[in-house]
Design a protein around this motif. Structure first.
Motif, PDB file in Angstrom:
ATOM      1  N   LEU A 196       0.835  -1.196   0.000  1.00 14.67           N
ATOM      2  CA  LEU A 196       0.000   0.000   0.000  1.00 14.67           C
ATOM      3  C   LEU A 196       0.875   1.254   0.000  1.00 14.67           C
ATOM      4  N   LEU A 197       1.974   1.196   0.731  1.00 17.57           N
ATOM      5  CA  LEU A 197       2.919   2.320   0.732  1.00 17.57           C
ATOM      6  C   LEU A 197       3.478   2.534  -0.674  1.00 17.57           C
ATOM      7  N   LEU A 198       3.820   1.457  -1.360  1.00 19.54           N
ATOM      8  CA  LEU A 198       4.338   1.574  -2.727  1.00 19.54           C
ATOM      9  C   LEU A 198       3.268   2.119  -3.671  1.00 19.54           C
ATOM     10  N   LYS A 199       2.014   1.726  -3.459  1.00 13.48           N
ATOM     11  CA  LYS A 199       0.908   2.234  -4.273  1.00 13.48           C
ATOM     12  C   LYS A 199       0.746   3.737  -4.073  1.00 13.48           C
ATOM     13  N   ILE A 200       0.799   4.183  -2.828  1.00 15.54           N
ATOM     14  CA  ILE A 200       0.698   5.617  -2.529  1.00 15.54           C
ATOM     15  C   ILE A 200       1.884   6.367  -3.134  1.00 15.54           C
ATOM     16  N   THR A 201       3.074   5.754  -3.061  1.00 16.16           N
ATOM     17  CA  THR A 201       4.270   6.366  -3.647  1.00 16.16           C
ATOM     18  C   THR A 201       4.049   6.634  -5.130  1.00 16.16           C
ATOM     19  N   ALA A 202       3.489   5.651  -5.818  1.00 20.96           N
ATOM     20  CA  ALA A 202       3.213   5.802  -7.256  1.00 20.96           C
ATOM     21  C   ALA A 202       2.134   6.848  -7.496  1.00 20.96           C
ATOM     22  N   ASN A 203       1.087   6.825  -6.680  1.00 24.88           N
ATOM     23  CA  ASN A 203      -0.008   7.791  -6.830  1.00 24.88           C
ATOM     24  C   ASN A 203       0.460   9.225  -6.611  1.00 24.88           C
ATOM     25  N   LEU A 204       1.497   9.394  -5.772  1.00 24.46           N
ATOM     26  CA  LEU A 204       2.032  10.726  -5.502  1.00 24.46           C
ATOM     27  C   LEU A 204       3.022  11.178  -6.575  1.00 24.46           C
ATOM     28  N   GLY A 205       3.267  10.316  -7.548  1.00 27.23           N
ATOM     29  CA  GLY A 205       4.192  10.664  -8.628  1.00 27.23           C
ATOM     30  C   GLY A 205       5.643  10.570  -8.219  1.00 27.23           C
ATOM     31  N   MET A 206       5.911   9.743  -7.218  1.00 21.08           N
ATOM     32  CA  MET A 206       7.275   9.623  -6.706  1.00 21.08           C
ATOM     33  C   MET A 206       7.949   8.337  -7.161  1.00 21.08           C
ATOM     34  N   ARG A 207       7.343   7.673  -8.162  1.00 23.52           N
ATOM     35  CA  ARG A 207       7.876   6.419  -8.705  1.00 23.52           C
ATOM     36  C   ARG A 207       8.093   5.399  -7.598  1.00 23.52           C
ATOM     37  N   ASP A 208       9.355   5.008  -7.359  1.00 21.44           N
ATOM     38  CA  ASP A 208       9.605   4.009  -6.320  1.00 21.44           C
ATOM     39  C   ASP A 208      10.323   4.614  -5.103  1.00 21.44           C
ATOM     40  N   ASP A 209      10.266   5.940  -4.961  1.00 18.28           N
ATOM     41  CA  ASP A 209      10.930   6.608  -3.843  1.00 18.28           C
ATOM     42  C   ASP A 209      10.017   6.560  -2.610  1.00 18.28           C
ATOM     43  N   TYR A 210       9.912   5.364  -2.024  1.00 19.83           N
ATOM     44  CA  TYR A 210       8.987   5.181  -0.903  1.00 19.83           C
ATOM     45  C   TYR A 210       9.436   5.933   0.352  1.00 19.83           C
ATOM     46  N   GLU A 211      10.727   6.226   0.465  1.00 18.60           N
ATOM     47  CA  GLU A 211      11.183   7.001   1.625  1.00 18.60           C
ATOM     48  C   GLU A 211      10.651   8.429   1.557  1.00 18.60           C
TER      49      GLU A 211
END
Length: 287
Positions: A241-256
């Motif tokens: 879910l964190l990775l999904k939100i990362t993508a939705n925010l336009g941050m690609r795979d920058d989960y940090e």
């Protein structure tokens, strides 16, 4: 694997010693706790050091907390024999409210002093709480001027300082104090999420995952709307879910980076008002 959060630098041990030295100089203890974590942010060192000294529990940042839960916490503290109030330190009228309640708590002491013929003196109070609980903001409201440094991060108040409030209260400000050992990492995660522990002391993704789990269970719609999620997304594991939100925010795979965004959104109330502690979930052994 989650990494343990380290939180107790040497200056906090010094602050605890200073609190022990100054407790005998005051009439009452103003113990500030964060209304979003009113139980978690209670420092056991304050109770130990204060002993029988009169105490007022002040729930700060009430504007960010769930108002229904705040009322429940006020009732809980009342049931424990602790006088408590919830405040938004940015609203006028806080000073008079605290002065009146303090006089009520110290009524017997004040009457005793009067009967002995002593002139009425300003009440001396020490303000203590975890870092970033809002002590400086409250103190500036109490003294009606910008006397205490304010900042939205732990560690702004470096030393102790006496401040006067309209002649009725003399206040001793203290640095934010944590205690040497938490009972669980959940306590550390709550303190980290609300800003009591420096960002350098924890991994943001661990705290963001803790936040996601809480909001999934208790404020799903707010989480859904803020990060453009679907009902199907909530079937994902928290890391996914964190990775999904990362993508939705336009941050690609920058989960940090996304983790930092989630933490800041939670702290600023972008996901609505919330309370992480529940009075009906406190076990008898914890009281």
């Amino acid at each position: 694997m989650k990494s343990n959060i380290q939180w107790f630098p040497g200056h906090m041990a010094k602050a605890i010693r200073q609190f022990e030295e100054n407790i005998k100089l005051v009439d009452i203890v103003f113990e500030l706790v964060d209304a979003r974590i009113p139980y978690t942010s209670i420092n056991p060192e304050v109770k130990r050091i204060s002993r029988d000294k009169p105490r007022l529990m002040i729930l700060t940042k009430a504007d960010l907390a769930d108002p229904v839960m705040t009322k429940k916490w006020i009732e809980y503290f009342k049931s424990q024999g602790i006088r408590a109030i919830a405040i938004d330190s940015k609203v006028n009228g806080v000073r008079k409210k605290i002065e009146n309640i303090s006089e009520g708590i110290l009524k017997d002491y004040l009457e005793s002093q009067s009967n002995k013929g002593y002139d009425r003196k300003a009440l001396k109070a020490i303000c203590v709480g975890v870092p970033n609980v809002g002590k400086s903001t409250l103190l500036n409201q109490l003294v009606s001027k910008r006397s205490a440094q304010v900042g939205n991060r732990p560690g702004v108040t470096k030393g102790q300082q006496w401040l006067t409030s309209n002649g009725k209260l003399v206040l001793l400000d203290t640095p934010g104090i944590l205690w040497p050992k938490f009972q669980s990492q959940e306590i550390a995660e709550k303190l980290s999420l609300t800003g009591a522990i420096r960002e350098s002391s924890f991994h943001s993704d661990d705290v963001a995952l803790f936040a996601l789990d809480f909001f999934k269970q208790n404020h799903r719609e707010e989480l859904k709307n803020r990060y453009h999620l679907t009902d199907v997304d909530f079937e994902l594991s928290n890391p996914d879910l964190l990775l999904k939100i990362t993508a939705n925010l336009g941050m690609r795979d920058d989960y940090e980076r996304a983790s930092d965004r989630i933490i800041n959104d939670v702290r600023k109330g972008k996901l609505g008002r919330y309370t992480l502690d529940f009075p009906d979930k406190i076990s008898v052994g914890e009281e």
